[in-house]
Every structure is written in structure tokens, then in C-alpha cells.
Design a protein around this motif. Structure first.
Motif, mmCIF file in Angstrom:
data_model
loop_
_atom_site.group_PDB
_atom_site.id
_atom_site.type_symbol
_atom_site.label_atom_id
_atom_site.label_comp_id
_atom_site.label_asym_id
_atom_site.label_seq_id
_atom_site.Cartn_x
_atom_site.Cartn_y
_atom_site.Cartn_z
ATOM 1 N N UNK A 12 0.855 -1.188 0.000
ATOM 2 C CA UNK A 12 0.000 0.000 0.000
ATOM 3 C C UNK A 12 0.889 1.234 0.000
ATOM 4 N N UNK A 13 0.393 2.307 -0.577
ATOM 5 C CA UNK A 13 1.144 3.566 -0.562
ATOM 6 C C UNK A 13 1.008 4.251 0.793
ATOM 7 N N UNK A 14 1.982 5.061 1.099
ATOM 8 C CA UNK A 14 1.927 5.835 2.340
ATOM 9 C C UNK A 14 0.641 6.651 2.375
ATOM 10 N N UNK A 15 0.012 6.664 3.545
ATOM 11 C CA UNK A 15 -1.263 7.340 3.712
ATOM 12 C C UNK A 15 -2.460 6.441 3.486
ATOM 13 N N UNK A 16 -2.217 5.262 2.967
ATOM 14 C CA UNK A 16 -3.293 4.329 2.697
ATOM 15 C C UNK A 16 -3.700 3.514 3.910
ATOM 16 N N UNK A 17 -4.595 2.565 3.669
ATOM 17 C CA UNK A 17 -5.150 1.748 4.753
ATOM 18 C C UNK A 17 -5.121 0.268 4.385
ATOM 19 N N UNK A 18 -5.036 -0.550 5.405
ATOM 20 C CA UNK A 18 -5.184 -1.999 5.284
ATOM 21 C C UNK A 18 -5.912 -2.503 6.511
ATOM 22 N N UNK A 19 -6.630 -3.599 6.347
ATOM 23 C CA UNK A 19 -7.215 -4.268 7.500
ATOM 24 C C UNK A 19 -6.712 -5.693 7.549
ATOM 25 N N UNK A 20 -6.047 -6.013 8.615
ATOM 26 C CA UNK A 20 -5.580 -7.367 8.845
ATOM 27 C C UNK A 20 -6.634 -8.148 9.619
ATOM 28 N N UNK A 21 -6.729 -9.417 9.300
ATOM 29 C CA UNK A 21 -7.619 -10.315 10.015
ATOM 30 C C UNK A 21 -6.816 -11.484 10.563
ATOM 31 N N UNK A 66 -4.194 6.318 17.438
ATOM 32 C CA UNK A 66 -4.891 7.232 16.547
ATOM 33 C C UNK A 66 -4.879 6.817 15.091
ATOM 34 N N UNK A 67 -4.055 5.823 14.748
ATOM 35 C CA UNK A 67 -3.991 5.342 13.361
ATOM 36 C C UNK A 67 -4.477 3.899 13.239
ATOM 37 N N UNK A 68 -4.176 3.082 14.221
ATOM 38 C CA UNK A 68 -4.553 1.662 14.196
ATOM 39 C C UNK A 68 -5.685 1.409 15.192
ATOM 40 N N UNK A 69 -6.561 0.470 14.838
ATOM 41 C CA UNK A 69 -7.631 0.064 15.736
ATOM 42 C C UNK A 69 -7.712 -1.457 15.775
ATOM 43 N N UNK A 70 -7.628 -2.008 16.968
ATOM 44 C CA UNK A 70 -7.798 -3.442 17.146
ATOM 45 C C UNK A 70 -9.233 -3.706 17.564
ATOM 46 N N UNK A 71 -9.799 -4.763 17.012
ATOM 47 C CA UNK A 71 -11.168 -5.135 17.364
ATOM 48 C C UNK A 71 -11.304 -6.648 17.210
ATOM 49 N N UNK A 72 -12.417 -7.172 17.685
ATOM 50 C CA UNK A 72 -12.627 -8.609 17.579
ATOM 51 C C UNK A 72 -14.112 -8.901 17.420
ATOM 52 N N UNK A 73 -14.384 -10.019 16.777
ATOM 53 C CA UNK A 73 -15.733 -10.531 16.637
ATOM 54 C C UNK A 73 -15.700 -11.956 17.185
ATOM 55 N N UNK A 79 -9.994 -11.650 15.057
ATOM 56 C CA UNK A 79 -9.514 -10.365 15.544
ATOM 57 C C UNK A 79 -9.005 -9.572 14.348
ATOM 58 N N UNK A 80 -9.176 -8.264 14.403
ATOM 59 C CA UNK A 80 -8.823 -7.401 13.292
ATOM 60 C C UNK A 80 -7.829 -6.324 13.740
ATOM 61 N N UNK A 81 -7.101 -5.840 12.760
ATOM 62 C CA UNK A 81 -6.272 -4.664 12.980
ATOM 63 C C UNK A 81 -6.489 -3.732 11.792
ATOM 64 N N UNK A 82 -7.264 -2.681 12.034
ATOM 65 C CA UNK A 82 -7.485 -1.666 11.003
ATOM 66 C C UNK A 82 -6.338 -0.671 11.077
ATOM 67 N N UNK A 117 3.198 -6.706 5.465
ATOM 68 C CA UNK A 117 2.664 -5.385 5.144
ATOM 69 C C UNK A 117 3.818 -4.532 4.648
ATOM 70 N N UNK A 118 3.666 -3.993 3.453
ATOM 71 C CA UNK A 118 4.691 -3.128 2.874
ATOM 72 C C UNK A 118 4.063 -1.799 2.507
ATOM 73 N N UNK A 119 4.645 -0.723 3.032
ATOM 74 C CA UNK A 119 4.141 0.622 2.771
ATOM 75 C C UNK A 119 5.187 1.363 1.954
ATOM 76 N N UNK A 120 4.814 1.760 0.753
ATOM 77 C CA UNK A 120 5.758 2.463 -0.121
ATOM 78 C C UNK A 120 5.636 3.966 0.065
#
Length: 121
Positions: A12-21, A66-73, A79-82, A117-120
Motif C-alpha cells: 500500500x502507498x503511504x497514507x493508505x489503509x489496510x485491514x488485517x484479520x 490514533x492510526x490503528x484500531x484493534x477489534x474482535x468478533x 480479531x482485526x487490525x485496522x 505489510x509493505x508501505x511504499x
């Protein structure tokens, strides 16, 4: 024993988003606190975030607050990491982990295989 499988990594480019599961096996998922860790090339593994079994308590390393959010279902054993506003320094292999205790870092009992995760810039 719980088995963990991460997904959602990518480029993903810098400033972008990913959600890990992270999908967990077993019927006792809600009894486990979950954590996310990351390891950059040539560096030690670092704690990123943790969440309690019922999801009410979370904790983050300062650099991702303020940038990452952990949550779970718990119904989905996941479990997720936004991750938002990603920076090149967030580049790493990200691991999820499970433990019977809520821990702000340290060693966890069970680990996944990791997702890149690679951030360009």
C-alpha cells in the motif's frame, strides 16, 4: 490449543489503509486476549496492540495510537487490525497472538504465521 491464521497484508502507498484479520480455531476464542505484533527486517519483534477477551479493553504502542484500531468478533473467532494513515516505517511482518492473560507486550502463548505489510513512500 488455538491455531491462528492471519490475512489481509499487502502493498500500500503511504497514507493508505489496510485491514488485517486473524482467524482462530477452537470454541474458546473469547477466553483469549489477542495481540498484534510486528517485525521489520533486521529488527526485533515489537508489540503493536492488544485486546481483552470481551473486547472492552484495548492497548496500543504509542506510534500507532490514533492510526490503528484493534477489534474482535467473538462470534466469528476473528480479531482485526485496522491500519490507517500508513507510513513506510509500518512496513513489517505482522503477527497475531493469543494468550490467556491480557498483556501489553511480552510473550504470548500462541502465534500465527504472519502476514507481510509493505508501505511504499
Amino acid at each position: 490449543q488455538v491455531q491462528l491464521v492471519e490475512s489481509g497484508g499487502g502493498l500500500v502507498q503511504a497514507g493508505g489503509s489496510l485491514r488485517l484479520s486473524c482467524a482462530a480455531s477452537g470454541r474458546t476464542f473469547s477466553r483469549y486476549a489477542m495481540g498484534w505484533f510486528r517485525q521489520a527486517p533486521g529488527k526485533e519483534r515489537d508489540f503493536v496492540a492488544a485486546i481483552s477477551g470481551n473486547g472492552r479493553t484495548t492497548y496500543y504502542r504509542d506510534s500507532v495510537k490514533g492510526r490503528f484500531t484493534i477489534s474482535r468478533d467473538n462470534a466469528k473467532n476473528t480479531v482485526y487490525l485496522q491500519m490507517n494513515s500508513l507510513k513506510p516505517e509500518d512496513t513489517a511482518v505482522y503477527y497475531c497472538a493469543a494468550d490467556s492473560l491480557f498483556k501489553r507486550g511480552g510473550e504470548y502463548d500462541h502465534w500465527g504465521q504472519g502476514t507481510q505489510v509493505t508501505v511504499s513512500s
